[in-house]
Design a protein around this motif. Structure first.
Motif, PDB file in Angstrom:
ATOM      1  N   PHE A 194      17.980  79.546  51.218  1.00 58.21           N
ATOM      2  CA  PHE A 194      18.030  79.348  49.766  1.00 58.21           C
ATOM      3  C   PHE A 194      18.305  77.891  49.450  1.00 58.21           C
ATOM      4  CE2 PHE A 194      18.766  83.901  49.732  1.00 58.21           C
ATOM      5  CZ  PHE A 194      18.112  84.297  48.573  1.00 58.21           C
ATOM      6  N   TYR A 195      17.455  77.280  48.628  1.00 58.01           N
ATOM      7  CA  TYR A 195      17.754  75.944  48.120  1.00 58.01           C
ATOM      8  C   TYR A 195      17.685  75.980  46.604  1.00 58.01           C
ATOM      9  CZ  TYR A 195      17.146  74.531  52.924  1.00 58.01           C
ATOM     10  OH  TYR A 195      17.280  74.430  54.279  1.00 58.01           O
ATOM     11  N   ARG A 196      18.830  75.818  45.967  1.00 58.84           N
ATOM     12  CA  ARG A 196      18.933  75.874  44.513  1.00 58.84           C
ATOM     13  C   ARG A 196      18.192  77.094  43.964  1.00 58.84           C
ATOM     14  NH1 ARG A 196      18.597  69.577  42.682  1.00 58.84           N
ATOM     15  NH2 ARG A 196      20.791  69.122  42.930  1.00 58.84           N
ATOM     16  N   GLY A 197      18.499  78.230  44.557  1.00 59.91           N
ATOM     17  CA  GLY A 197      17.980  79.479  44.010  1.00 59.91           C
ATOM     18  C   GLY A 197      16.587  79.848  44.473  1.00 59.91           C
ATOM     19  N   ARG A 198      15.879  78.886  45.069  1.00 59.38           N
ATOM     20  CA  ARG A 198      14.532  79.195  45.540  1.00 59.38           C
ATOM     21  C   ARG A 198      14.623  79.688  46.993  1.00 59.38           C
ATOM     22  NH1 ARG A 198       9.548  78.640  43.701  1.00 59.38           N
ATOM     23  NH2 ARG A 198      10.191  77.707  41.737  1.00 59.38           N
ATOM     24  N   TYR A 239      13.183  80.480  50.652  1.00 57.82           N
ATOM     25  CA  TYR A 239      12.145  80.071  51.599  1.00 57.82           C
ATOM     26  C   TYR A 239      12.215  80.957  52.825  1.00 57.82           C
ATOM     27  CZ  TYR A 239      12.134  75.864  48.757  1.00 57.82           C
ATOM     28  OH  TYR A 239      12.069  74.989  47.711  1.00 57.82           O
TER      29      TYR A 239
END
Lengths: 464, 112
Positions: free
Chosen positions: B45-49, B51
């Motif tokens: 998770f990177y800032r809610g996104r 992957y």
């Protein structure tokens, strides 16, 4: 100063010689000499070594927020083929805005304005830094005008640099340079003048709508954040967004950058007291508390929503809290700062992870999500939480202390910042797009801006 | 002769190497690899996104041993590389027709 004092003395002495007899003129010279010495002593005592030392350190701390702070923070968040291009955007601002500021940027922001334009933009009295010397000026009684000028310069640098997060990985370097030079002149200087300049529309000392903005909630964060959103919408998404994964290439770099931002922010907010005073301490404490509370807020929200608290989330939350407390830093108590931080941290989390995905704009590094929304919310929270006893110089209470009108003033300040940012940015983008073109070619974007814009690579592991 | 190819967790390489040496196996080749089995990677998770990372870093290790040593080597790898969790890897065994030592033309088991 000593040279001009001696000059004045000689001139006056000269005219005195012509008008009076020799003995009388000797007495007159002695009197003038005495008066001049008294004057010099008065100026010297008004200057405070402590204040000047603190303000010079603060100026350096704010520059540290740009490079290395922001450059590393943003640099780590992009893909590795764009790290140098991203860092260069901030670095270019350090060089270009400085020259612009020396020539006329400072004057447009802080010189008194002319006629009907006076509340909106400064005049030309301080062009080429004319009259900006080592004596105290109208903005701070105890530090040299040049100290104030160079301190404000650091704000003028980081503000356009913040916008670069929105269009990261796809704008031409040339277009970026022209865009941000025009932006500094047409958006930043007028906004700084309105809020802080002599006779400014939103100034708390005699402006029509006194808007509390201690260290740049509206001037720095709303303008940059809203302009960032406009730019992201105008320039369009990165090739492949959002289907293709574009995770940060180094959260480690971003982590270091964000922590440098946190440290530098003490210069940003506590330095805005313009003196090594109790107010500076109060702003320092509020700044630190808000950053900490916001980091806790973002991490908690993320933990609940995603099941894990991430490093990127923690540092993003801290930056959001720092943004939120910026307008309020010199007006609120430590407990209010905790609240402002917590609220801003959670709010920015939802702006970044939810609202952005709902609307689908590619604000690549969340310049709007953190600075635009955090700055707007912070300005409004300032109107709620401000206490007159915290800042006796400004002496304005907020909503919770019974001054309901202040909330309206805060809204007016924010609305003006939004309007000037949207209109100004759109006009500039249109012009630059027609003149140079904003975006690199799709092929260049795929190859990465490091190679295509600068002819170098951030990382070359093959070189022995 | 048999070739034993094992895909293992990178964190288990040291333990597997030690176990093979202890079992009396001299030669070993390792390759850094990326891949996944049935469980298909993990999510980041990177800032809610979110992957999906489906090609995970792995170590591929190859040893060629005499027929009577094969089972011993396999057991050594299993014991050292097992955590009991998903992603522990796999072992593949195949027949080797010939082995040649480049330095002096020795052929067969003596070249191992």
């Amino acid at each position: 100063m000593r040279v001009s004092a001696v000059g004045a003395l000689l001139l006056t002495a000269g005219s005195a010689w012509a008008q009076t007899a020799a003995t009388a003129s000797t007495e007159r010279i002695a009197a003038l000499e005495k008066a001049n010495t008294a004057n010099a002593t008065a100026i010297a005592s008004a200057q405070s070594a402590g204040d000047n030392a603190w303000m010079l350190v603060s100026a350096a701390l704010v520059l540290m927020m740009s490079g290395p702070g922001l450059a590393l923070f943003y640099g780590g968040l992009v893909r590795k083929k764009n790290i140098l291009a991203t860092m260069m955007q901030t670095f270019a601002m350090m060089a270009i805005i400085t020259v612009l500021w020396a020539l006329f940027g400072y004057s447009l922001a802080f010189a008194p304005g002319h006629g009907a334009l006076a509340p909106y933009i400064g005049g030309f009295q301080n062009v080429f830094l004319h009259g900006v010397g080592t004596d105290p000026g109208p903005y701070a009684a105890t530090i040299p005008s040049q100290t104030f000028m160079v301190y404000q310069l650091m704000f003028a640098i980081i503000t356009p640099a913040l916008i670069t997060g929105a269009f990261a990985e796809r704008m031409k370097f040339s277009a970026m340079v022209v865009f941000l030079i025009l932006w500094a002149i047409l958006v930043y200087s007028p906004m700084a003048h309105m809020v802080w300049g002599v006779g400014g529309l939103l100034n708390t000392t005699g402006g029509k709508f006194p808007c509390l903005d201690f260290a740049g909630g509206t001037v720095v964060h709303v303008t940059s954040g809203v302009s960032a959103l406009v730019t992201a919408l105008y320039i369009g998404k990165r090739v492949g967004y959002p289907q293709k994964p574009m995770p940060p290439h180094s959260v480690v770099l971003s982590f270091i950058g964000a922590c440098l931002l946190w440290v530098g922010w003490f210069g940003f907010n506590a330095g805005s007291a313009l003196a090594a005073s109790g107010l500076a301490t109060s702003a320092f404490v509020a700044t630190h508390f808000a950053a900490a509370a916001a980091a806790c807020g973002w991490l908690a929200a993320e933990w609940i929503r995603n099941g894990k608290p991430s490093a990127l989330g923690g540092i993003s939350g801290a930056v959001a809290g720092l943004v939120g407390i910026t307008p309020a830093a010199g007006f609120v108590t430590p407990m209010a700062a905790l609240w402002i931080g917590l609220i801003t941290g959670v709010f920015c989390f939802y702006m970044v992870v939810k609202v952005k995905n709902i609307f689908g704009y590619d604000d690549s590094l969340d310049a709007f999500g953190v600075h635009g929304s955090g700055g707007t919310l912070g300005a409004i929270l300032t109107g709620l939480f401000a206490r007159a006893f915290v800042n006796k110089g400004t002496n304005i209470d907020g909503f919770f202390a019974g001054n309901h009108k202040q909330l309206l003033n805060q809204f007016i300040g924010v609305a003006i910042a939004w309007v000037i940012s949207i209109v100004g940015t759109l006009i500039i983008l249109f012009v630059v797009d027609k003149l140079i073109g904003l975006r690199v070619s799709e092929e260049d974007e795929r190859e990465g801006l490091d190679i295509t814009q600068h002819g170098e690579e951030g990382y070359d592991w093959d070189v022995a | 002769m048999q070739k034993i190819e094992a895909v293992i967790q990178p964190s288990k390489l040291e333990a597997v190497k030690d176990a093979l040496v202890e079992a009396g196996i001299a030669g070993i080749t390792i390759l850094e690899a990326r891949g996944h089995g049935r469980q298909k990677g993990h999510t980041e998770f990177y800032r809610g996104r979110e992957y999906a990372v489906d090609l995970l870093p792995k170590i591929k290790l190859e040893v060629v041993v005499t027929d009577d040593m094969a089972e011993k080597a396999i057991q050594a790898i299993i014991t050292a590389a097992r955590t009991g969790r998903i992603g522990d890897g796999k072992i593949f065994v195949s027949k080797i027709d010939e082995a040649i030592r480049i330095r002096n033309d020795e052929r067969g088991e003596i070249a191992l």
